[in-house]
Design a protein around this motif. Structure first.
Motif, PDB file in Angstrom:
ATOM      1  N   SER A 167      35.192  22.278  12.639  1.00  0.00           N
ATOM      2  CA  SER A 167      34.175  21.616  12.524  1.00  0.00           C
ATOM      3  C   SER A 167      34.182  20.765  11.244  1.00  0.00           C
ATOM      4  CB  SER A 167      33.203  22.914  12.330  1.00  0.00           C
ATOM      5  OG  SER A 167      33.517  23.892  11.461  1.00  0.00           O
ATOM      6  N   GLY A 168      34.986  20.816  11.028  1.00  0.00           N
ATOM      7  CA  GLY A 168      34.905  19.862   9.332  1.00  0.00           C
ATOM      8  C   GLY A 168      36.333  18.684  10.031  1.00  0.00           C
ATOM      9  N   GLU A 169      35.815  17.288   9.338  1.00  0.00           N
ATOM     10  CA  GLU A 169      36.480  15.517   9.966  1.00  0.00           C
ATOM     11  C   GLU A 169      38.058  16.552   9.538  1.00  0.00           C
ATOM     12  OE1 GLU A 169      35.772  12.192   7.250  1.00  0.00           O
ATOM     13  OE2 GLU A 169      33.812  12.627   8.750  1.00  0.00           O
ATOM     14  N   LYS A 170      38.921  16.014  10.003  1.00  0.00           N
ATOM     15  CA  LYS A 170      40.585  16.417   9.813  1.00  0.00           C
ATOM     16  C   LYS A 170      40.976  15.031   9.715  1.00  0.00           C
ATOM     17  CE  LYS A 170      42.113  20.108  12.030  1.00  0.00           C
ATOM     18  NZ  LYS A 170      42.854  20.479  10.555  1.00  0.00           N
ATOM     19  N   GLU A 171      42.066  14.500   9.228  1.00  0.00           N
ATOM     20  CA  GLU A 171      42.607  12.802   9.336  1.00  0.00           C
ATOM     21  C   GLU A 171      43.677  13.097  10.342  1.00  0.00           C
ATOM     22  OE1 GLU A 171      41.717  10.394   6.801  1.00  0.00           O
ATOM     23  OE2 GLU A 171      40.147  11.531   6.615  1.00  0.00           O
ATOM     24  N   ILE A 172      43.243  12.041  10.805  1.00  0.00           N
ATOM     25  CA  ILE A 172      44.628  12.597  12.491  1.00  0.00           C
ATOM     26  C   ILE A 172      44.761  10.849  12.489  1.00  0.00           C
ATOM     27  CG2 ILE A 172      44.813  12.593  14.802  1.00  0.00           C
ATOM     28  CD1 ILE A 172      42.710  15.001  14.424  1.00  0.00           C
ATOM     29  N   GLY A 173      46.409  10.551  13.693  1.00  0.00           N
ATOM     30  CA  GLY A 173      46.821   9.735  13.214  1.00  0.00           C
ATOM     31  C   GLY A 173      48.163  10.312  14.272  1.00  0.00           C
ATOM     32  N   PHE A 174      48.398   9.164  13.932  1.00  0.00           N
ATOM     33  CA  PHE A 174      49.580   9.433  15.452  1.00  0.00           C
ATOM     34  C   PHE A 174      50.874   8.741  15.155  1.00  0.00           C
ATOM     35  CE2 PHE A 174      51.389   9.276  19.678  1.00  0.00           C
ATOM     36  CZ  PHE A 174      51.324  11.164  20.231  1.00  0.00           C
ATOM     37  N   TYR A 175      52.477   9.042  15.853  1.00  0.00           N
ATOM     38  CA  TYR A 175      53.753   8.283  15.246  1.00  0.00           C
ATOM     39  C   TYR A 175      54.048   8.037  17.129  1.00  0.00           C
ATOM     40  CZ  TYR A 175      58.192   7.185  14.184  1.00  0.00           C
ATOM     41  OH  TYR A 175      59.897   6.883  14.154  1.00  0.00           O
ATOM     42  N   PHE A 176      54.513   7.228  17.549  1.00  0.00           N
ATOM     43  CA  PHE A 176      55.258   6.858  18.572  1.00  0.00           C
ATOM     44  C   PHE A 176      56.852   6.289  18.919  1.00  0.00           C
ATOM     45  CE2 PHE A 176      56.006   5.009  22.819  1.00  0.00           C
ATOM     46  CZ  PHE A 176      56.248   6.497  23.949  1.00  0.00           C
ATOM     47  N   HIS A 177      57.514   6.991  19.223  1.00  0.00           N
ATOM     48  CA  HIS A 177      59.159   6.072  19.638  1.00  0.00           C
ATOM     49  C   HIS A 177      59.810   6.814  20.533  1.00  0.00           C
ATOM     50  CE1 HIS A 177      62.599   6.971  18.902  1.00  0.00           C
ATOM     51  NE2 HIS A 177      63.214   6.167  17.637  1.00  0.00           N
ATOM     52  N   ILE A 178      59.875   5.287  21.037  1.00  0.00           N
ATOM     53  CA  ILE A 178      61.394   5.937  21.375  1.00  0.00           C
ATOM     54  C   ILE A 178      62.747   5.118  21.775  1.00  0.00           C
ATOM     55  CG2 ILE A 178      62.331   3.789  24.442  1.00  0.00           C
ATOM     56  CD1 ILE A 178      58.967   4.425  25.055  1.00  0.00           C
ATOM     57  N   ASP A 179      63.654   5.741  21.780  1.00  0.00           N
ATOM     58  CA  ASP A 179      65.340   5.247  21.837  1.00  0.00           C
ATOM     59  C   ASP A 179      65.555   4.015  22.971  1.00  0.00           C
ATOM     60  OD1 ASP A 179      67.859   4.496  21.202  1.00  0.00           O
ATOM     61  OD2 ASP A 179      68.514   6.568  21.689  1.00  0.00           O
ATOM     62  N   THR A 180      65.338   2.899  22.744  1.00  0.00           N
ATOM     63  CA  THR A 180      65.373   2.187  24.531  1.00  0.00           C
ATOM     64  C   THR A 180      67.178   2.660  24.966  1.00  0.00           C
ATOM     65  OG1 THR A 180      65.586   0.020  23.064  1.00  0.00           O
ATOM     66  CG2 THR A 180      63.100   0.637  23.244  1.00  0.00           C
ATOM     67  N   MET A 181      67.186   2.099  26.295  1.00  0.00           N
ATOM     68  CA  MET A 181      68.524   2.463  27.438  1.00  0.00           C
ATOM     69  C   MET A 181      68.252   1.185  28.252  1.00  0.00           C
ATOM     70  SD  MET A 181      71.456   4.896  28.033  1.00  0.00           S
ATOM     71  CE  MET A 181      72.446   4.605  28.810  1.00  0.00           C
ATOM     72  N   LEU A 182      68.938   0.315  28.354  1.00  0.00           N
ATOM     73  CA  LEU A 182      68.632  -0.375  29.942  1.00  0.00           C
ATOM     74  C   LEU A 182      70.456  -0.725  30.677  1.00  0.00           C
ATOM     75  CD1 LEU A 182      66.488  -3.441  28.664  1.00  0.00           C
ATOM     76  CD2 LEU A 182      65.731  -1.074  29.500  1.00  0.00           C
ATOM     77  N   GLY A 183      69.837   0.696  31.599  1.00  0.00           N
ATOM     78  CA  GLY A 183      71.315   0.463  32.745  1.00  0.00           C
ATOM     79  C   GLY A 183      72.326   1.277  31.189  1.00  0.00           C
ATOM     80  N   ASP A 184      73.339   0.562  31.244  1.00  0.00           N
ATOM     81  CA  ASP A 184      74.389   1.373  30.210  1.00  0.00           C
ATOM     82  C   ASP A 184      74.208   0.784  28.909  1.00  0.00           C
ATOM     83  OD1 ASP A 184      75.127  -1.459  30.895  1.00  0.00           O
ATOM     84  OD2 ASP A 184      76.983  -0.878  30.733  1.00  0.00           O
TER      85      ASP A 184
END
Length: 532
Positions: A262-279
């Motif tokens: 019911s009360g406010e919250k401090e909310i954010g987000f973090y997104f990570h990718i370990d990239t790989m193309l083919g080999d």
């Protein structure tokens, strides 16, 4: 004085019997070799010799077939040369007619008759080009043979959507190529973006703490609806809905965070990718058209709208593009990082930003913001291939010769001879549109005929060189076959004189052993004399 005599064990008879069996076995072995003609009839006769001999036999049989292949190649060259000779004769006749048409004493009707014969000559050349074949393989019309080796370096294409997506019950993402790229052993249906989820680290930020999304906080396992995979996580009274789907040529990752309190919250987000193309697990980044070789952080005005990752192992046409802001993006992230993710246990742990980019990855961060009770904060990003999701059908690609065929001219891998086929249709020779009226066309026709004659002569020379080289290979293969057969014979074949001598010797010794066995059996008779 009588020597001791035993009756329970006749040692002399046993010795004679042993020698008899030994000589009989040797005699039988010699008889087997004499009857078969081989000194090696089983592996026990000569294990090493048998191994060497079998290898030689494989080579010998390969050489025998290779000689047949070479002869086929010689015959093909002869047939092609014969067809080209016919074309050359037609060109000579055509040139003769064109020169005749250059005689100013001829009337228009005379030139028309010459034109008729020229037209028939062109038809005749095309008949030869289409009719000269060997075992159904056209040699002179530019048609691609059924086992042509031309354009082998062209990639094989597929035509379906170029991405595939799978999300496991815990919400972990598996992103791969589907069909659509030029197929190589390194990129077809292989990991395109990152692994089975263990190297992707989405985390919700709540009141200053990062909570990685995973199996421990899944409240609703993945549901697949209308092409989208939805997974619901519950963390600290915040419901996070992860939606992953393919939109055209990219994946969309959408995270909707609802404050259940019911009360406010401090909310954010973090997104990570370990990239790989083919080999390529060290795929380099390009940001703002600059190659990134060291870890970098971008925020504020420096934040790019998009970035590109490409395969650095020889397939630089395999690319992926990340979309940070612009059309389709709900909230622009506050930070973008490129570098090596160093600690899978801590969602936002990075190495120092001045280090070289190693096992490449990237991360986006949306800083925390106040979200009222029962309200929602949503972010999204796109990542995927930066080329069209489908590839043009290769049947529409003009695949022109000259084509060639391969002939296996030896017993080993790599023993190949290439014969390049020809195309002597009138269109290719440049004599399709010959005319003798008006007069200016005569000079053009002569130039075209001279060029065509030169081309045909060159092609005849080519087949002549093929013939000579194949003949040399035939002689070499025949000589090699003879010498290898002789070498194998010395290992495998029996020396008849030697085996007859051995058999005779063993036969005599066998008879002698039989006589001694009889003598040894008579020795115990002396006991009876004592008893009497």
């Amino acid at each position: 004085m009588l020597q001791s005599v035993r009756i329970n064990h006749n040692i002399a008879a046993l010795q004679a019997q042993n020698k008899l069996e030994n000589k009989n076995n040797k005699s039988m072995n010699s008889m087997e070799k004499l009857s078969s003609g081989f000194s090696i009839n089983r592996a026990s006769d000569d294990a090493a010799g048998l191994s060497i001999s079998e290898k030689m036999r494989g080579q010998i049989r390969g050489l025998e077939q290779a000689q047949n292949n070479i002869q086929d190649g010689i015959n093909l060259s002869i047939i092609a040369d014969g067809g080209l000779e016919g074309v050359q004769q037609q060109l000579h006749r055509a040139r003769e007619l064109v020169i005749q048409a250059g005689n100013g004493t001829l009337t228009t009707s005379d030139k028309q008759e010459i034109q008729k014969e020229l037209d028939q000559i062109k038809e005749g050349i095309n008949d030869i080009a289409h009719g000269t074949d060997f075992n159904g393989i056209n040699l002179l019309n530019g048609q691609k043979p059924h086992h042509s080796s031309a354009n082998n370096n062209q990639p094989t294409y597929n035509y379906e959507n170029a991405l595939s997506l799978n999300v496991d019950p815990a919400g972990q993402l598996a992103l791969k190529t589907g069909e659509g790229y030029p197929s190589t052993s390194d990129d077809d249906n292989k990991i395109l973006i990152y692994g089975e989820g263990n190297t992707s680290h989405p985390a919700v930020l709540i009141d200053g703490t990062a909570h990685r999304l995973g199996l421990e906080n899944v409240s609703t396992q993945t549901i697949h609806e209308s092409g989208a995979y939805k997974t619901v996580f519950t963390v600290e009274n915040v419901e996070v809905t992860q939606t992953a789907q393919i939109i055209e040529d990219k994946f969309e990752f959408d995270y909707s965070m609802k404050n259940l309190g019911s009360g406010e919250k401090e909310i954010g987000f973090y997104f990570h990718i370990d990239t790989m193309l083919g080999d390529d697990d060290w795929a380099p980044f390009k940001v703002n058209n600059e190659d990134i070789t060291e870890e970098e952080v971008y925020n504020g005005a420096d934040l790019p709208d998009s970035f590109t990752v490409y395969n650095n192992n020889g397939y630089q046409d395999i690319k992926a593009q990340g979309i940070i802001s612009g059309e389709g993006i709900k909230v622009r992230p506050d930070e973008f990082r490129v570098g090596k993710y160093s600690d899978v246990a801590q969602p936002m742990a990075w190495t120092d930003t001045d280090e070289a980019v190693g096992d490449s990855g990237y991360a986006l961060k949306w800083e925390e913001r106040s979200v009222p009770g029962n309200d929602t904060f949503s972010v999204n990003t796109f990542y995927g291939i930066s080329v069209p999701p489908t590839i043009e059908d290769p049947t529409e690609i003009v695949d022109e010769g000259p084509y060639d065929i391969k002939i296996q001219d030896g017993p080993n891998s790599g023993d190949q001879f290439s014969i390049q086929l020809s195309d002597v249709r009138t269109e290719k020779l440049g004599v399709e549109d010959m005319a003798v009226d008006p007069y200016e066309e005569i000079q053009k026709a002569l130039e075209r005929l001279d060029s065509a004659a030169t081309l045909v002569s060159s092609e005849r020379s080519k087949y002549g060189s093929y013939h000579n080289r194949l003949q040399f290979k035939q002689n070499y293969a025949s000589n090699y076959h003879e010498n290898l057969t002789a070498a194998e014979s010395r290992i495998r074949d029996a020396d008849m004189a030697k085996e007859i001598m051995n058999q005779t010797k063993n036969s005599i010794l066998s008879q002698t052993s039989q006589a001694m066995l009889a003598q040894a059996n008579n020795a115990p008779q002396a006991v009876l004399q004592l008893l009497k």
